[in-house]
Design an enzyme around this catalytic site. Structure first.
Site, mmCIF file in Angstrom:
data_model
loop_
_atom_site.group_PDB
_atom_site.id
_atom_site.type_symbol
_atom_site.label_atom_id
_atom_site.label_comp_id
_atom_site.label_asym_id
_atom_site.label_seq_id
_atom_site.Cartn_x
_atom_site.Cartn_y
_atom_site.Cartn_z
ATOM 1 N NE ARG A 120 13.466 16.416 -11.779
ATOM 2 C CZ ARG A 120 13.055 16.900 -12.951
ATOM 3 N NH1 ARG A 120 12.432 18.056 -13.010
ATOM 4 N NH2 ARG A 120 13.258 16.217 -14.058
ATOM 5 C CD GLU B 141 -2.911 -0.781 2.472
ATOM 6 O OE1 GLU B 141 -2.510 -0.127 3.469
ATOM 7 O OE2 GLU B 141 -4.022 -1.324 2.428
ATOM 8 C CE1 TYR C 167 5.488 17.299 -5.931
ATOM 9 C CE2 TYR C 167 6.915 15.878 -7.226
ATOM 10 C CZ TYR C 167 6.337 17.120 -6.998
ATOM 11 O OH TYR C 167 6.601 18.171 -7.851
ATOM 12 C CG HIS D 212 11.358 23.353 -5.772
ATOM 13 N ND1 HIS D 212 11.304 22.287 -6.627
ATOM 14 C CD2 HIS D 212 12.252 24.221 -6.317
ATOM 15 C CE1 HIS D 212 12.119 22.492 -7.648
ATOM 16 N NE2 HIS D 212 12.712 23.655 -7.479
ATOM 17 C CE LYS E 63 6.109 19.643 -2.528
ATOM 18 N NZ LYS E 63 7.386 20.091 -3.105
ATOM 19 C CD GLN F 283 -0.814 19.558 -8.389
ATOM 20 O OE1 GLN F 283 -1.538 20.492 -8.089
ATOM 21 N NE2 GLN F 283 0.387 19.707 -8.887
ATOM 22 C CG ASP F 284 -1.236 11.693 -6.985
ATOM 23 O OD1 ASP F 284 -1.447 12.272 -5.913
ATOM 24 O OD2 ASP F 284 -1.516 10.501 -7.175
ATOM 25 C CD GLU G 164 7.241 28.854 -8.962
ATOM 26 O OE1 GLU G 164 7.148 27.619 -9.080
ATOM 27 O OE2 GLU G 164 7.545 29.588 -9.901
ATOM 28 C CE LYS H 3 10.233 27.898 -11.202
ATOM 29 N NZ LYS H 3 8.968 27.202 -11.483
ATOM 30 C CG ASP H 4 15.316 24.403 -9.244
ATOM 31 O OD1 ASP H 4 14.293 25.102 -9.146
ATOM 32 O OD2 ASP H 4 15.288 23.164 -9.189
#
Length: 180
Positions: A58, A28, A131, A61, A71, A46-47, A142, A166-167
């Site tokens: 990444r 599970e 996630y 954030h 998350k 949201q997934d 963000e 961006k990161d």
């Protein structure tokens, strides 16, 4: 499922019961009743899923309130070096981090509540990261912290990761927009 809590209040490592036989395995990945029994009242809306090659970083954030996301993360295949940072200014563990390897073999999951920045570095090609989020993504909310913020002293297992433009524009914890 075994839940492991940390010295930093909020995050929880989840070790699922995995049933394996000659056909493969079953476990599970989420059970609302089991989570509620452990005091984790979580509603997901949201997934998200990413596929990354080795050395992709990444993060780190987060989304600011009122759109802050909790998350539940896991790795379907491959492996990541996962990092979360406590960004709650009034927390006794503000600025502290948790670091761990999560991969398709150990099948660990990590609950990251709102108030934490999150990032990961892929350790294998074709790493699939999944996630579940408690809030929908909101571009205006963000924010993030640069992956190599010297004040955080994160020892990433790779000195020159692949990081998005961006990161690379993210700032330090001291200078980021943080409304927690």
């Amino acid at each position: 499922m075994e839940l492991i809590r940390f010295d930093i209040e909020g995050p929880v490592l989840i070790k699922p019961r995995v049933f394996e036989d000659e056909r493969g395995y079953f476990y599970e990945t989420f059970n609302a009743g089991a989570f509620q029994k452990e005091g984790l009242e979580i509603g997901f809306v949201q997934d998200n899923q990413s596929l990354s090659k080795t050395g992709t970083l990444r993060g780190l954030h987060f989304q600011n309130p009122p759109f802050a996301q909790g998350k539940l993360i896991r790795v379907v295949s491959g492996s990541v070096f996962d990092v979360i940072i406590d960004i709650r200014p009034n927390s006794p563990t503000f600025g502290q981090s948790l670091k761990m390897e999560i991969n398709g073999k150990n099948k660990f999951m990590l609950w990251i509540p709102p108030g934490f920045a999150h990032g990961f570095l892929t350790l294998e090609d074709n790493t699939v990261f999944l996630y579940k989020c408690t809030q929908l993504y909101n571009k205006q909310a963000e924010s993030g912290i640069i992956w190599n913020d010297k004040d955080l002293s994160i020892e990433w297992p790779l000195e020159t990761p692949i990081v998005s433009e961006k990161d690379l524009q993210l700032t330090t914890l001291k200078n980021c927009e943080n409304r927690f």
